[in-house]
Design a protein around this motif. Structure first.
Motif, PDB file in Angstrom:
ATOM      1  N   SER A   1      -4.880  -8.602 -19.393  1.00 28.37           N
ATOM      2  CA  SER A   1      -3.790  -8.476 -18.188  1.00 28.37           C
ATOM      3  C   SER A   1      -2.591  -8.207 -18.744  1.00 28.37           C
ATOM      4  O   SER A   1      -2.298  -8.462 -19.781  1.00 28.37           O
ATOM      5  CB  SER A   1      -3.911  -9.702 -17.523  1.00 28.37           C
TER       6      SER A   1
ATOM      7  N   SER B   1      -9.275  -1.272 -15.206  1.00 31.33           N
ATOM      8  CA  SER B   1     -10.930  -1.341 -14.879  1.00 31.33           C
ATOM      9  C   SER B   1     -11.437  -0.064 -14.630  1.00 31.33           C
ATOM     10  O   SER B   1     -10.310   1.152 -14.466  1.00 31.33           O
ATOM     11  CB  SER B   1     -11.273  -2.319 -13.764  1.00 31.33           C
TER      12      SER B   1
ATOM     13  N   SER C   1      -8.549   5.455  -8.433  1.00 24.89           N
ATOM     14  CA  SER C   1      -7.961   4.473  -7.472  1.00 24.89           C
ATOM     15  C   SER C   1      -7.894   4.871  -6.193  1.00 24.89           C
ATOM     16  O   SER C   1      -7.606   3.999  -5.501  1.00 24.89           O
ATOM     17  CB  SER C   1      -6.332   4.623  -7.954  1.00 24.89           C
TER      18      SER C   1
ATOM     19  N   ASN D   1       0.769  -1.405   0.123  1.00 22.42           N
ATOM     20  CA  ASN D   1      -0.020   0.107   0.091  1.00 22.42           C
ATOM     21  C   ASN D   1       0.784   1.173  -0.001  1.00 22.42           C
ATOM     22  O   ASN D   1       0.590   2.392  -0.463  1.00 22.42           O
ATOM     23  CB  ASN D   1      -0.917   0.135   1.130  1.00 22.42           C
TER      24      ASN D   1
ATOM     25  N   ILE E   1     -13.010  -4.574 -18.477  1.00 20.55           N
ATOM     26  CA  ILE E   1     -11.699  -4.562 -18.161  1.00 20.55           C
ATOM     27  C   ILE E   1     -10.764  -5.173 -19.253  1.00 20.55           C
ATOM     28  O   ILE E   1     -11.066  -5.735 -20.222  1.00 20.55           O
ATOM     29  CB  ILE E   1     -11.677  -5.778 -16.912  1.00 20.55           C
TER      30      ILE E   1
ATOM     31  N   GLN F   1       1.792   0.189  -9.503  1.00 19.92           N
ATOM     32  CA  GLN F   1       0.528  -0.448  -8.935  1.00 19.92           C
ATOM     33  C   GLN F   1      -0.185  -1.353 -10.108  1.00 19.92           C
ATOM     34  O   GLN F   1      -0.646  -2.550  -9.761  1.00 19.92           O
ATOM     35  CB  GLN F   1      -0.567   0.694  -8.641  1.00 19.92           C
TER      36      GLN F   1
ATOM     37  N   ARG G   1       3.076 -10.256  -1.418  1.00 18.73           N
ATOM     38  CA  ARG G   1       2.745  -9.313  -2.485  1.00 18.73           C
ATOM     39  C   ARG G   1       3.692  -8.278  -2.613  1.00 18.73           C
ATOM     40  O   ARG G   1       3.626  -7.579  -3.668  1.00 18.73           O
ATOM     41  CB  ARG G   1       1.295  -8.963  -2.410  1.00 18.73           C
TER      42      ARG G   1
ATOM     43  N   ILE H   1       0.342  -4.886  -8.834  1.00 16.93           N
ATOM     44  CA  ILE H   1      -0.890  -5.455  -8.057  1.00 16.93           C
ATOM     45  C   ILE H   1      -1.889  -5.732  -9.005  1.00 16.93           C
ATOM     46  O   ILE H   1      -2.768  -6.763  -9.143  1.00 16.93           O
ATOM     47  CB  ILE H   1      -1.202  -4.565  -6.962  1.00 16.93           C
ATOM     48  N   LYS H   2      -2.342  -4.721  -9.447  1.00 23.67           N
ATOM     49  CA  LYS H   2      -3.609  -4.669 -10.374  1.00 23.67           C
ATOM     50  C   LYS H   2      -3.692  -5.517 -11.591  1.00 23.67           C
ATOM     51  O   LYS H   2      -4.701  -6.246 -11.800  1.00 23.67           O
ATOM     52  CB  LYS H   2      -4.012  -3.204 -10.634  1.00 23.67           C
ATOM     53  N   LYS H   3      -2.800  -5.404 -12.498  1.00 21.82           N
ATOM     54  CA  LYS H   3      -2.778  -6.229 -13.622  1.00 21.82           C
ATOM     55  C   LYS H   3      -3.650  -5.918 -14.755  1.00 21.82           C
ATOM     56  O   LYS H   3      -3.270  -6.313 -15.981  1.00 21.82           O
ATOM     57  CB  LYS H   3      -2.706  -7.862 -13.224  1.00 21.82           C
ATOM     58  N   PHE H   4      -4.572  -5.497 -14.579  1.00 18.46           N
ATOM     59  CA  PHE H   4      -5.749  -5.133 -15.658  1.00 18.46           C
ATOM     60  C   PHE H   4      -6.403  -3.588 -15.326  1.00 18.46           C
ATOM     61  O   PHE H   4      -6.527  -3.173 -14.170  1.00 18.46           O
ATOM     62  CB  PHE H   4      -6.588  -5.973 -15.980  1.00 18.46           C
TER      63      PHE H   4
END
Ligand SMILES: Nc1ncnc2c1ncn2[C@@H]1O[C@H](COP(=O)(O)OP(=O)(O)OP(=O)(O)O)[C@@H](O)[C@H]1O
Ligand SMILES: Nc1ncnc2c1ncn2[C@@H]1O[C@H](COP(=O)(O)OP(=O)(O)OP(=O)(O)O)[C@@H](O)[C@H]1O
Ligand SMILES: [Mg+2]
Ligand SMILES: [Mg+2]
Lengths: 420, 374, 517, 339
Positions: free
Chosen positions: B188, B280, B284, B72, B185, B271, B204, B275-278
């Motif tokens: 990825s 959307s 945030s 975070n 979405i 990010q 992570r 973490i997020k990968k795709f």
């Protein structure tokens, strides 16, 4: 260099800028002719102008789409030519408004070709969308004219929308809810006042704190309280009423004189705050404190007291804006329901040059852009909804960048006053 | 350090009061306080202490918790640095959200578009593209301010909303959308573009935190050791004097907003790739926290590092607190606001704790945006 | 009325601004307060006016002890003050400023400007202070603004009037007028406290002179008992030379040539209207003129801080019209800006950083993009010593310096890079005699080393002391160019007021040779 | 991991009966009180809690970075079933399902697929999807039959499939009516051909919901279907003020979830996520859990029209019959809802 740029009354236009305006007008004229004139088919656009409950209904206006576009283009070109030839001097902004209006109208006619559009509804929606923004902007004006930056309008609106609902529901009385909402705004703004006046916290920080706090506490309490006690989230709304006779004037009657109390209150506030700031002793002192607190101090004005009073008043008005959203409009609270309106109110305040009337105008521009956007989506003009949704924001951006340029900020805005 | 620490204590205390007095059971106990004062007190103590113990457990209590805290911290730190940098140059960048989304778009695009790039090229390329997209989005308000005087607070707010719609729009294009899917979405990012995990698979925490810390150091170095930083700070502190001394104020505004945009874009990119990968729809949430961080860290990179670890810990711990007590996650936002309030009002904290003013603390505080003055 | 300060001490954290000061002024009397920058004059007056609370000591009005906790109390007791930095609100008009705090109203708190205006005009007639009631302050020349300040005090029925450095920004004619006004106020029985650095004026109008040094009264005297030299010595505590020693100029080739320059101000009003002149190497060309006649914008346009609407500027042979400050800096142009705090320095930065504000990108202060902090520090230490900047450390924020020392800091910075042209705007405004003398000597030295100097000043004494040639500017135009030898205070003063009673020399094109003789 | 965390439902009296089953839900960023799918899914959990005394727990996500840790938390918390909600959680759920074959999952609104759009299933994960357009089709028929002005209106929160599937079905139903009854009812605010229309831009701004509805009314619409969660509640105010208009609610039976506007609701297009979640819990409790796709349809009553409530007496019987016929037609495949 130009942070001391002109006040509205004394601003003058440089020749280059004046020429720029002329060319811009002609550019718009050409665009109108090409896009909307040549782009229209042979059909007419139909406009409805009637609100409910009028003395007499106005006829429905039916105008040829292409012809109108060409005609308006000619008018705009003429104004552009006039500007290039001899210039409109300080009335240029008025003329600019006219030309932009012509452009938008031509656009509307084009979009409405072979279709009909309820112009009355559109104006009404413009007005209603402008109400919370106007109140928010007036809150900003009250604070900042006295020299305290208020970026917490959003937070105050959200908090008071919430409190208005709870208090209104719990007491079963809308008026108590309204007062509660307004006071909630006042309470939050007195925190702003204490932090920024007494503790001299950077005012942007203090405002940011309040925004975060308001979002956090209302979301938290919604989860903790409103979800469980749904009856606390059902205060009802103020009913609209008509002012006799004038409300029956076609078009403007129902538009202006058939509303709920909060909307009338907004009208009154726009006038009263303008009058108060510009014509009364109170206003003179407030402006003095915002411009040059030390000068005000040397003539015996209590700078801190003026600031406290104004910031709290500002909070109360922001509270009305929040209460409008719940008690005056939709009658219930949901998380983050202000959805950025406080920030747009801030933009309206700056765009309106710290003048309540100007802010109202700015809010109307924004409200119109939003109504127009929705109307175009309803008319299905083939512009993607995402692009349309950007329109109000783009409009604000362009207006702030292009037309207004620099706004003259109260000289002591944001600067704590330190007295030995 | 004393004042921020006390501020944290004060904020947690007030936060505890909120927790206590919104917990139905505890409230009932207080209602019958006279009958059974012990129960009210012990329930209150339990409600607050359990929440906070969980908060701590979730942020620092285990390797996993620490990893989550750093996860975070990463975007918060980068976005906070961006706001801080802009502050130093006299600009108030509320446009973090829009720039993060720009960073998302840039990095995800590169992330899914190349199949055969080695990670050593793909990752930096994707990060850089995110930063460039952010910089481009930051350029707009900088340019408008420099050339037309449009206030960056307004233009960045508007640009946030515009970018929100840009994301919706790109999510309808073939290029971004997952093949055959119509949920909004994107594809990825490929594995070769993912930021490597740095503490093993179960955790992570990813390379982004290193990047963020390096950038923090870099920002400190630029601000306080280079001529560029000198120019930034001069323009921020007194644009008229800077212009007089031969610095280009307009140029600095544009450049500073671009750098700020690049930092937030990078926040988005880390990010996305970590973490997020795709992609959307939607904001945030980091961009708004970033403002608070910069304020809390007094626009100093070191301060922002500490502040973002604190906020990262609060965000990570909040999940555990939510899971093991019934405290809604939004209380964290309230506590964050309280922390900033108390940190920003040292006199208030001193008054509460009756701490004497130390001479060194009386010195001028960090440079911040003061007003709308353009 | 009689106003007395008894044993007033005022301490600020770390500074004693006033120590045990006694001062008495009675109706019909002018007391002049003299002292170096930072001697404590303004502070003492702020105590009397209720802005500051005295640490010790008392105030007596007509032998009654008075407690002033705010200016409101002082005003009620009949004290009025014209502050060194005017306390006027630039965007308000005259009436609004004058009645602020004491507003005439008609129902509902509405302002009654007409009523206030009547009263103002009658006061204005009574004391010969002409103003246009509905004019906006920021449009008014400084001299008129000052009249507004005085009227503001009179409007509040002040019996004792404090004037803090009222003449610093006035033309000779305006000073004459002001002295007339003071005379009339004195005749009307008002008590007046007059603060000035200009010894001539003080000797002319004061009945009594009180000298402060480091917060203490070091002497009380009357004009008949003393002279300029003695007062200067008393103020500074050592002998000072009042006249700059200066050899006649030996002008070289033209360094700066300005032709038909037109410039607009922030409000798009044309304020420089076809100005032409030239500055030669080794000469000081002074632009004289009342503040607000376009000099500020002229200089801003010359130095790249403002757009040139039309016209030409050449430096040596190169066209530098509209060149940026950075370009000019590289061409060895130095500039001491008019508003030192707003333009010349960054208050929050250390003195050392301020000293490299325009050279930070050059060796040895930076290598590549890296700044070299120790080089900056070393250079600062040396400059602080060379230019006698009084500060505990080069690391102190510039804002902690006194006005005079701030100016020295700027001068130090500007004089250290090699020079072709020095542009100095109001270089000694508000400074004490010691500092003035020091800065004047440096300017002359700069000339003697070969630089052309363009001096802008509204201070006639300064013009007369430094200039080799004088161009007088009025209403955006150069209304006359005089050789120093031909120039008398009267002639220049008249031109400044816009009176062209003798055929002025054609301002353009510059008649280079004709002027040297 | 061994410790027993307290849960939201832990102090509920009914839960004390101790059935040894725990169902856990991870919401998307909307939170459990979103008046939309998170909330509806949770209602299914609550029903199971009430009826069987199972233990339930929910974790909200503040940002999409929270999905994974929230799922992880539940993986450690001895949940018998983890329910996730919304397309945003698709990836995280699929990954977790694959990595934890012994853990049961259910996800609302997602049909797992791989990169190349080949269908993917996991034996331990149930994909709960809904043919919402079937029910919306019925609503389209109903609205067309009921509209006096011949103009219908709809708008969405943002232009995403879970929203627009309602609008597509609604329009298809209207077109069906026009063809069958020879009418010319039109729809404002959505065009299936363009897959675009009127959107408020978020699911929060109720005032906007009111304004947008008002604009639709202004253009003559007299029946409005908002597909925007709580934003639709704002629309209700405009509809009520208009007096002669009505609304169609979506997702849940509006007469239950927003009872104060029941008098305005012609009906609701129900997407029975609660039932699907409830059924999944029951199946899991009885060891009858099956992975793979579940599609809620009219046939299996996974979607449907809500009762007409206040309008029951207003809607002509003939129209009711037509709707029943259409329902049967859709179920037996003789009527296609796909436009
Ligand atoms: N607000 C303040 N805080 C701290 N020190 C102050 C303050 N105001 C003045 N001083 C100090 O008090 C001393 C007297 O200052 P003052 O302004 O009275 O001087 P002055 O005689 O008016 O000088 P000048 O001729 O420059 O106007 C100076 O040393 C100054 O640094
Ligand atoms: N807070 C402060 N701490 C320390 N010194 C201060 C402070 N405030 C003002 N001073 C100093 O007080 C002095 C007087 O301040 P002021 O602004 O009154 O200047 P001034 O007397 O009008 O100077 P000048 O005659 O040069 O215009 C300056 O030297 C300034 O540096
Ligand atoms: Mg002074
Ligand atoms: Mg599948």
């Amino acid at each position: 260099m130009s942070s001391h740029s002109a006040t509205v009354t004394t601003s003058r236009i440089s020749p280059a800028r004046a020429r720029g305006f002329g060319i811009f007008f002609i550019f718009l004229a050409v665009a109108m002719a090409v896009l909307f004139g040549m782009g229209s088919g042979p059909d007419s656009a139909t406009f409805g102008l009637n609100g409910p409950d009028q003395f007499a209904d106005l006829p429905t206006v039916e105008i040829p789409a292409a012809g109108t576009a060409y005609f308006l283009a000619v008018v705009a070109a003429f104004l552009g030519g006039m500007q290039l030839a001899r210039g409109f001097g300080h009335r240029i902004y008025l003329v600019l408004g006219v030309v932009v209006f012509l452009f938008i109208f031509a656009f509307l006619v084009w979009a409405t070709e072979d279709n009909s559009l309820n112009l009355y509804g559109m104006l009404q929606s413009t007005l209603l969308r402008a109400i919370p923004l106007t109140l928010g902007a007036i809150s900003g004006v009250l604070c900042e004219k006295s020299g305290v930056v208020n970026i917490a309008i959003e937070g105050m609106m959200l908090f008071s929308a919430f409190m208005g609902v709870i208090i209104g529901s719990a007491s079963g009385n809308l008026w108590i809810g309204l007062i509660g909402g307004a006071l909630a705004g006042g309470v939050l703004s007195s925190v702003l006042a204490v932090l920024s006046i007494r503790y001299r916290v950077d005012q942007i920080i203090a405002g940011t704190v309040l925004n975060i706090f308001a979002l956090g506490i209302t979301s938290y309490l919604t989860a903790r309280v409103l979800v469980e006690y749904q009856n606390l989230n059902n205060p009802g709304t103020f009913r609209q009423f008509s002012i006799p006779i004038v409300s029956k004037i076609p078009l403007i009657g129902p538009l202006l004189f058939r509303n709920n109390i909060l909307i009338f209150l907004t009208f009154v506030l726009v006038g009263a705050v303008w009058f108060g700031l510009n014509k009364t002793r109170w206003g003179l002192r407030v402006r003095a404190v915002g411009e040059h607190p030390k000068a005000a101090d040397t003539v015996g004005i209590n700078v801190q007291r003026v600031r406290y009073r104004n910031v709290i008043m500002g909070g109360v008005v922001a509270g009305l804006a929040g209460a409008y959203l719940t008690l005056g409009s939709v009658g219930r609270f949901d998380e983050n329901m202000t959805a950025g309106k406080g920030f747009i109110a801030l933009a309206a305040m700056l765009f309106g040059r710290y003048n309540p009337v100007g802010a109202f105008g700015a809010a109307l521009v924004f409200g119109f852009a939003e109504s127009l956007q929705n109307k175009l989506a309803i008319l299905n003009v083939g512009i993607s909804s995402e692009l349309l949704a950007m329109a109000p924001y783009l409009a604000t951006l362009l207006v702030v960048a292009g037309v207004v340029g620099r706004t003259r900020v109260p000289a002591a805005d944001g600067v704590p006053y330190v007295k030995e | 350090m004393l004042v921020p620490t006390l501020a944290l204590v004060a904020a947690l205390f007030v936060g505890a009061l909120v927790i206590i007095f919104t917990d139905p059971e505890t409230l009932r106990a207080w209602a019958s306080f006279t009958a059974n004062p012990g129960r009210a007190l012990s329930l209150s103590w339990d409600a607050a202490s359990e929440a906070y113990i969980a908060l701590f457990r979730g942020s620092f209590g285990s390797r996993y918790a620490l990893s989550e805290t750093l996860v975070n911290t990463t975007p918060l730190l980068l976005a906070g640095l961006s706001v801080g940098l802009a502050f130093r140059a006299g600009l108030f960048n509320i446009g973090g959200e829009g720039q993060i989304l720009a960073g998302f778009i840039g990095s995800v695009m590169v992330g899914f578009s190349f199949d055969s790039l080695p990670a050593i090229i793909h990752v930096p390329f994707a990060l850089l593209t995110g930063a460039v997209f952010g910089a481009a989005w930051g350029f707009i308000p900088g340019f408008l301010k420099a050339k037309t005087g449009a206030h960056e607070v307004i233009s960045t707010i508007m640009l946030n909303f515009i970018m929100l719609n840009v994301v919706l729009w790109v999510l309808k294009t073939e290029f971004f959308l997952r093949i055959g899917r119509n949920d909004p979405i994107s594809k990825s990012v490929n594995e070769s573009a993912e930021l490597p995990k740095i503490a093993g698979e179960g955790l992570r925490v990813h390379l982004g935190i290193m990047v963020a810390l390096a950038v923090a150091w870099l920002m400190w170095w630029i601000l306080f050791r280079t001529t560029i930083g000198f120019r930034f700070r001069s323009v921020g502190a007194n644009p008229k004097a800077a212009a007089y001394a031969g610095m280009s104020v307009a140029g600095t505004y544009i450049f500073a907003m671009m750098m700020a945009g690049a930092l937030t874009g990078l926040a988005g990119a880390t990010q996305m790739l970590g973490i997020k990968k795709f992609l959307s729809p939607g904001f945030s949430g980091f961009g708004f926290d970033a403002i608070a961080l910069a304020l809390l860290g007094k626009s100093h990179p070191g301060g922002i590092v500490l502040a973002s670890i604190l906020f990262g810990a609060l965000r990570a711990g909040a999940l555990t607190m939510q899971a093991s007590t019934s405290t809604p996650i939004d209380i964290i936002v309230v506590i964050q606001a309280l922390i900033i309030a108390f940190v920003a009002a040292p006199t208030l904290v001193r008054a509460i704790f009756r701490v004497k003013l130390r001479r060194s603390e009386r010195e001028t505080e960090g440079v911040l945006a003061k007003t709308w003055g353009s | 009325m009689k106003v007395e300060l008894r044993g007033v001490t005022k301490r600020f954290p770390g500074v004693v601004a006033n120590r045990d000061v006694n001062l008495t002024v009675s109706g019909g009397e002018v007391v002049a307060l003299l002292g170096e920058n930072g001697a404590g004059k303004s502070t003492l007056m702020n105590v009397l006016f209720g802005l500051y609370e005295a640490t010790e000591g008392e105030i007596y009005i007509d032998d009654q002890k008075a407690e002033f906790s705010s200016p409101a109390d002082a005003i009620a007791a009949g004290i009025g003050m014209v502050h060194q930095h005017f306390m006027l609100i630039p965007v308000f008009n005259v009436i609004e400023n004058v009645m602020l705090g004491l507003e005439e109203t008609k129902g509902m708190g509405r302002l009654d400007e007409d009523k206030a205006s009547e009263r103002l005009l009658s006061l204005s007639r009574e004391h010969g202070l002409q103003v246009e009631p509905y004019a906006v302050i920021e449009d008014l020349p400084v001299g008129v603004q000052q009249r507004v300040e005085i009227l503001k005090a009179l409007y509040r029925n002040a019996d004792c009037l404090i004037l803090d450095e009222p003449t610093a920004v006035l033309t000779p004619d305006e000073i004459r007028d002001l002295i007339g006004v003071i005379q009339s106020l004195k005749d009307a029985g008002k008590a007046i406290i007059f603060i000035s650095h200009k010894l001539k004026e003080v000797l002319e109008i004061a009945d009594q002179i009180v000298v402060l040094r480091r917060g203490e009264v070091v002497g009380t005297t009357t004009p008949s008992e003393t002279n300029e030299q003695e007062l200067a010595t008393m103020m500074v505590g050592r002998d000072v030379q009042l006249e700059v020693s200066k050899t006649p100029s030996e002008p070289g080739t033209a360094v700066l040539r300005v032709t038909d320059m037109h410039v607009r101000d922030d409000r798009e009003v044309k304020v420089v209207n076809g100005v032409s002149f030239e500055v030669k190497a080794k000469e000081i060309l002074a632009i004289a003129g009342v503040q607000g006649n376009g000099q500020t914008q002229l200089i801003e346009a010359l130095t790249g801080l403002r757009k040139v609407e039309s016209g030409n500027v050449t430096l040596g042979d190169e066209d530098v019209t509209g060149a940026s400050p950075a370009t000019l800096f590289k061409m060895d142009v130095a500039h001491i800006p008019e508003d030192r705090q707003a333009d010349g320095m960054i208050g929050a930065f250390s003195i050392a950083d301020n000293l490299v504000l325009n050279t930070y990108r050059e060796r040895p202060f930076s290598k590549g993009i890296l700044t070299d902090r120790s080089a900056i520090q070393r250079s600062a230490t040396k400059l602080i010593e060379d230019f006698d900047i009084r500060t505990p450390s080069a690391r102190s924020p510039a804002s902690t310096l006194s006005g005079g020392n701030q100016q020295k800091m700027i001068v130090a910075r500007e004089f250290t890079h090699a020079q072709r042209l020095l542009i100095a705007s109001q270089p000694t405004r508000g400074l004490d005699v010691g500092s003035i003398q020091y800065i004047h000597a440096r300017i002359v030295a700069q000339r003697d080393e070969g630089a052309g100097v363009l001096l802008v000043s509204s201070e006639l004494d300064e013009i007369m002391a430094l200039a080799d040639r004088i161009a007088v500017m009025c209403a955006g135009e150069i209304v006359g160019v005089l050789d120093r030898a031909d120039a008398t205070r009267e002639k220049v003063g008249r031109l400044m007021a816009g009176v062209r009673d003798e055929a002025p020399r054609p301002p353009s094109p510059p008649v280079a040779e004709g002027e040297g003789s | 991991a061994d410790e027993e965390p307290e849960t939201n439902g832990g102090d509920d009296p009914v839960a004390e009966e101790e059935v040894d089953f725990k169902a856990c839900q991870v919401t998307d960023t909307g939170g459990v009180d979103d008046r939309s799918f998170n909330q509806t899914a949770y209602e299914g959990m609550q029903r199971a809690e009430e009826e069987f005394g199972i233990e339930i727990d929910v974790l909200e996500s503040q940002s999409d970075a929270d999905f994974e840790p929230n799922i992880n938390t539940f993986l450690q918390a001895d949940c018998d079933l983890i329910v996730t909600v919304g397309f945003l959680l698709g990836e995280a759920t699929a990954t977790a399902a694959e990595a934890n074959p012994d853990q049961l999952f259910a996800i609302v609104d997602v049909d797992f697929a791989d990169e190349d759009f080949n269908d993917v299933t996991y034996p331990n994960a149930r994909e709960l999807t809904f043919a919402t357009d079937e029910a919306a089709f019925l609503a389209g028929v109903l609205a067309s039959g009921m509209s006096e002005s011949g103009v219908l209106g709809t708008f969405g929160g943002i232009n995403i499939p879970p929203v627009t599937i309602f609008e597509n079905g609604f329009e298809a139903g209207m077109n069906y009516w026009n063809a069958e009854a020879g009418a010319a009812v039109e729809l404002l605010g959505w065009s299936s051909a363009d897959q675009d229309g009127l959107f408020t831009g978020d699911f929060e701004d109720q005032d906007k919901g009111k304004q947008v509805a008002q604009q639709l009314l202004d253009e003559g619409a007299d029946i409005i279907m908002p597909v925007a969660g709580p934003v639709g509640l704002g629309s209700a105010v405009a509809v009520r003020e208009a007096g002669n208009a009505s609304m169609i609610w979506v997702d849940t039976d509006g007469c239950e979830s927003a009872s104060d506007i029941c008098d305005l609701l012609l009906t609701s297009v129900m997407k029975n996520m609660d039932n699907a979640v409830y059924d999944t819990i029951v199946a899991a409790m009885n060891d009858e859990f099956e992975g793979g796709l579940y599609v809620g349809t009219l046939e299996n009553e996974g979607v449907g029209l809500a009762p007409y409530h206040d309008f029951d007496s207003v809607i002509p019987d003939a129209l009711k019959e037509t709707i029943e016929e259409v329902r049967a037609g859709i179920i037996d495949g003789s009527i296609s809802v796909g436009g």
